[in-house]
Design a protein around this motif. Structure first.
Motif, PDB file in Angstrom:
ATOM      1  N   VAL A 108       0.839  -1.209   0.000  1.00  0.00           N
ATOM      2  CA  VAL A 108       0.000   0.000   0.000  1.00  0.00           C
ATOM      3  C   VAL A 108       0.867   1.249   0.000  1.00  0.00           C
ATOM      4  O   VAL A 108       0.614   2.206  -0.761  1.00  0.00           O
ATOM      5  CB  VAL A 108      -0.943  -0.006   1.209  1.00  0.00           C
ATOM      6  N   GLU A 109       1.900   1.264   0.828  1.00  0.00           N
ATOM      7  CA  GLU A 109       2.739   2.455   0.933  1.00  0.00           C
ATOM      8  C   GLU A 109       3.590   2.675  -0.309  1.00  0.00           C
ATOM      9  O   GLU A 109       4.095   3.781  -0.516  1.00  0.00           O
ATOM     10  CB  GLU A 109       3.586   2.357   2.197  1.00  0.00           C
ATOM     11  N   ALA A 110       3.700   1.636  -1.156  1.00  0.00           N
ATOM     12  CA  ALA A 110       4.374   1.789  -2.444  1.00  0.00           C
ATOM     13  C   ALA A 110       3.405   2.248  -3.533  1.00  0.00           C
ATOM     14  O   ALA A 110       3.799   2.412  -4.697  1.00  0.00           O
ATOM     15  CB  ALA A 110       5.039   0.480  -2.856  1.00  0.00           C
ATOM     16  N   GLY A 111       2.133   2.457  -3.162  1.00  0.00           N
ATOM     17  CA  GLY A 111       1.155   3.008  -4.092  1.00  0.00           C
ATOM     18  C   GLY A 111       0.277   2.004  -4.790  1.00  0.00           C
ATOM     19  O   GLY A 111      -0.455   2.353  -5.722  1.00  0.00           O
ATOM     20  N   HIS A 112       0.287   0.733  -4.342  1.00  0.00           N
ATOM     21  CA  HIS A 112      -0.469  -0.316  -5.012  1.00  0.00           C
ATOM     22  C   HIS A 112      -1.706  -0.720  -4.209  1.00  0.00           C
ATOM     23  O   HIS A 112      -1.781  -0.492  -2.997  1.00  0.00           O
ATOM     24  CB  HIS A 112       0.416  -1.548  -5.223  1.00  0.00           C
ATOM     25  N   LEU A 113      -2.656  -1.346  -4.893  1.00  0.00           N
ATOM     26  CA  LEU A 113      -3.815  -1.917  -4.239  1.00  0.00           C
ATOM     27  C   LEU A 113      -3.573  -3.409  -4.053  1.00  0.00           C
ATOM     28  O   LEU A 113      -3.327  -4.122  -5.029  1.00  0.00           O
ATOM     29  CB  LEU A 113      -5.085  -1.683  -5.059  1.00  0.00           C
ATOM     30  N   PRO A 114      -3.623  -3.908  -2.810  1.00  0.00           N
ATOM     31  CA  PRO A 114      -3.377  -5.332  -2.598  1.00  0.00           C
ATOM     32  C   PRO A 114      -4.586  -6.192  -2.957  1.00  0.00           C
ATOM     33  O   PRO A 114      -5.718  -5.882  -2.571  1.00  0.00           O
ATOM     34  CB  PRO A 114      -3.071  -5.411  -1.101  1.00  0.00           C
ATOM     35  N   LEU A 115      -4.326  -7.257  -3.710  1.00  0.00           N
ATOM     36  CA  LEU A 115      -5.317  -8.291  -3.984  1.00  0.00           C
ATOM     37  C   LEU A 115      -4.744  -9.581  -3.412  1.00  0.00           C
ATOM     38  O   LEU A 115      -3.809 -10.154  -3.968  1.00  0.00           O
ATOM     39  CB  LEU A 115      -5.576  -8.428  -5.485  1.00  0.00           C
ATOM     40  N   VAL A 116      -5.280 -10.002  -2.275  1.00  0.00           N
ATOM     41  CA  VAL A 116      -4.731 -11.151  -1.561  1.00  0.00           C
ATOM     42  C   VAL A 116      -5.515 -12.405  -1.938  1.00  0.00           C
ATOM     43  O   VAL A 116      -6.752 -12.417  -1.911  1.00  0.00           O
ATOM     44  CB  VAL A 116      -4.778 -10.930  -0.040  1.00  0.00           C
ATOM     45  N   LEU A 117      -4.781 -13.461  -2.267  1.00  0.00           N
ATOM     46  CA  LEU A 117      -5.373 -14.750  -2.593  1.00  0.00           C
ATOM     47  C   LEU A 117      -5.105 -15.695  -1.431  1.00  0.00           C
ATOM     48  O   LEU A 117      -3.958 -16.049  -1.160  1.00  0.00           O
ATOM     49  CB  LEU A 117      -4.773 -15.312  -3.889  1.00  0.00           C
ATOM     50  N   GLY A 118      -6.197 -16.092  -0.711  1.00  0.00           N
ATOM     51  CA  GLY A 118      -6.022 -17.022   0.407  1.00  0.00           C
ATOM     52  C   GLY A 118      -5.939 -18.444  -0.082  1.00  0.00           C
ATOM     53  O   GLY A 118      -6.111 -18.710  -1.274  1.00  0.00           O
ATOM     54  N   GLY A 119      -5.654 -19.338   0.862  1.00  0.00           N
ATOM     55  CA  GLY A 119      -5.738 -19.188   2.276  1.00  0.00           C
ATOM     56  C   GLY A 119      -7.155 -19.209   2.818  1.00  0.00           C
ATOM     57  O   GLY A 119      -8.123 -18.928   2.148  1.00  0.00           O
ATOM     58  N   GLY A 120      -7.226 -19.669   4.111  1.00  0.00           N
ATOM     59  CA  GLY A 120      -8.483 -19.613   4.818  1.00  0.00           C
ATOM     60  C   GLY A 120      -8.858 -18.186   5.169  1.00  0.00           C
ATOM     61  O   GLY A 120      -8.108 -17.240   4.902  1.00  0.00           O
TER      62      GLY A 120
END
Length: 310
Positions: A108-120
């Motif tokens: 986030v602080e690098a300017g990106h939007l996180p898209l996290v793939l889980g995992g539970g």
């Protein structure tokens, strides 16, 4: 840290030029100084599912979902990056969630939007911590598409406790817990969980109230929620989908919410300008049938990214 890009492969249509590219041809390993975009993070963990007495296997979700995404047609949107995986070592879930929080914060602080793939769904607590630390002072609302509240009280963190943990974290930060759970199954949540939700001021909508003909009402509820917050964290527990569309989860739904309804609402969230992070969780490739589940999950991720603009 090197990032394993081996999962990103697929068809190449050489005769049709750049207009025929697919995700695997566009995604790049995240590097320092990369232009703002969407950063995919894997959370290879199902320790929370094991603790919650569910079917383990979601630790293999990130790799399987990358494979399903790789061959999807590319339509211009934000740049795509792979930020690698966070792994749960030696069943140490707390440490894994802290590592995920740090990774999300860095992205986030690098300017990106996180898209996290889980995992539970234990993914959610680590993801939340990273977003909250990156956006101090913001009123962050959580929109959770899920058959379950995941507001359990337990002696240790599980896939059923993340939003109770987040509520406690909000209280420690002096913030109001803003939580909208869409697709709740009465058959899968005890009266105690409904009581917990009421006590915490959560909002919800039952799966029986999430049909296509009720979309106008759902959009209205979602719009009111969006207006009440500064930013939104979206989490999609894939067990919200009917088992016929999503067999590959710890707890397949006997009723569920149709993917067309979920996709429409995800698009609305993506276009709101308030989205600061999103994840898809509980995908368990060990129980997939002819890649039905992987394709459904990939479709939702594709739809989300398709509508994002900066």
């Amino acid at each position: 840290m090197s990032i394993d890009m081996s999962g990103w492969s697929g068809r190449i249509d050489k005769g049709e030029g750049d207009g025929a590219r697919r995700w695997h041809q566009l995604v790049q390993p995240l590097a320092e100084g990369s232009a703002p975009g969407i950063a995919i993070i894997g959370f290879a963990c199902d320790e929370g599912v094991r603790r919650n007495q569910g079917r383990v296997g979601a630790a293999g979700g990130p790799r399987a979902l990358r494979k399903a995404l790789a061959n999807l047609a590319w339509h211009p949107t934000l740049p795509l990056y792979d930020a690698g995986d966070v792994v749960c070592d030696a069943s140490n879930l707390d440490a894994a969630q802290r590592k995920l929080a740090l990774k999300v914060q860095q992205v986030v602080e690098a300017g990106h939007l996180p898209l996290v793939l889980g995992g539970g769904h234990e993914t959610a607590y680590g993801h939340w911590l990273g977003l909250a630390d990156s956006h101090p002072g913001k009123r962050i609302g959580i929109v959770n598409f899920d058959a379950h509240f995941d507001l359990r009280h337990a002696d240790e963190a599980t896939s059923g406790t993340p939003f109770a943990q987040i509520a406690a974290d909000c209280a420690a930060r002096g913030q109001h817990f803003r939580y909208l759970c869409l697709g709740v199954a009465e058959t899968a949540n005890t009266q105690a969980l409904f009581d917990n939700a009421r006590a915490l001021g959560a909002e919800w909508r039952l799966d029986t109230e999430m049909t296509g003909w009720q979309l106008a009402d759902i959009r209205g509820q979602l719009a009111e929620f969006l207006d009440s917050v500064d930013a939104v964290y979206l989490t999609i527990d894939l067990d919200v989908l009917p088992a016929a569309q999503m067999p590959a989860v710890s707890a397949p739904a006997g009723y569920g919410v149709d993917i067309a309804v979920i996709e429409t609402l995800v698009g609305r969230l993506a276009k709101s300008g308030k989205l600061i992070g999103a994840d898809l969780v509980e995908f368990n490739p060990e129980y997939d049938i002819d890649s039905h589940g992987a394709k459904a999950a990939a479709r939702l991720a594709w739809s989300l990214t398709r509508h994002l603009r900066r």
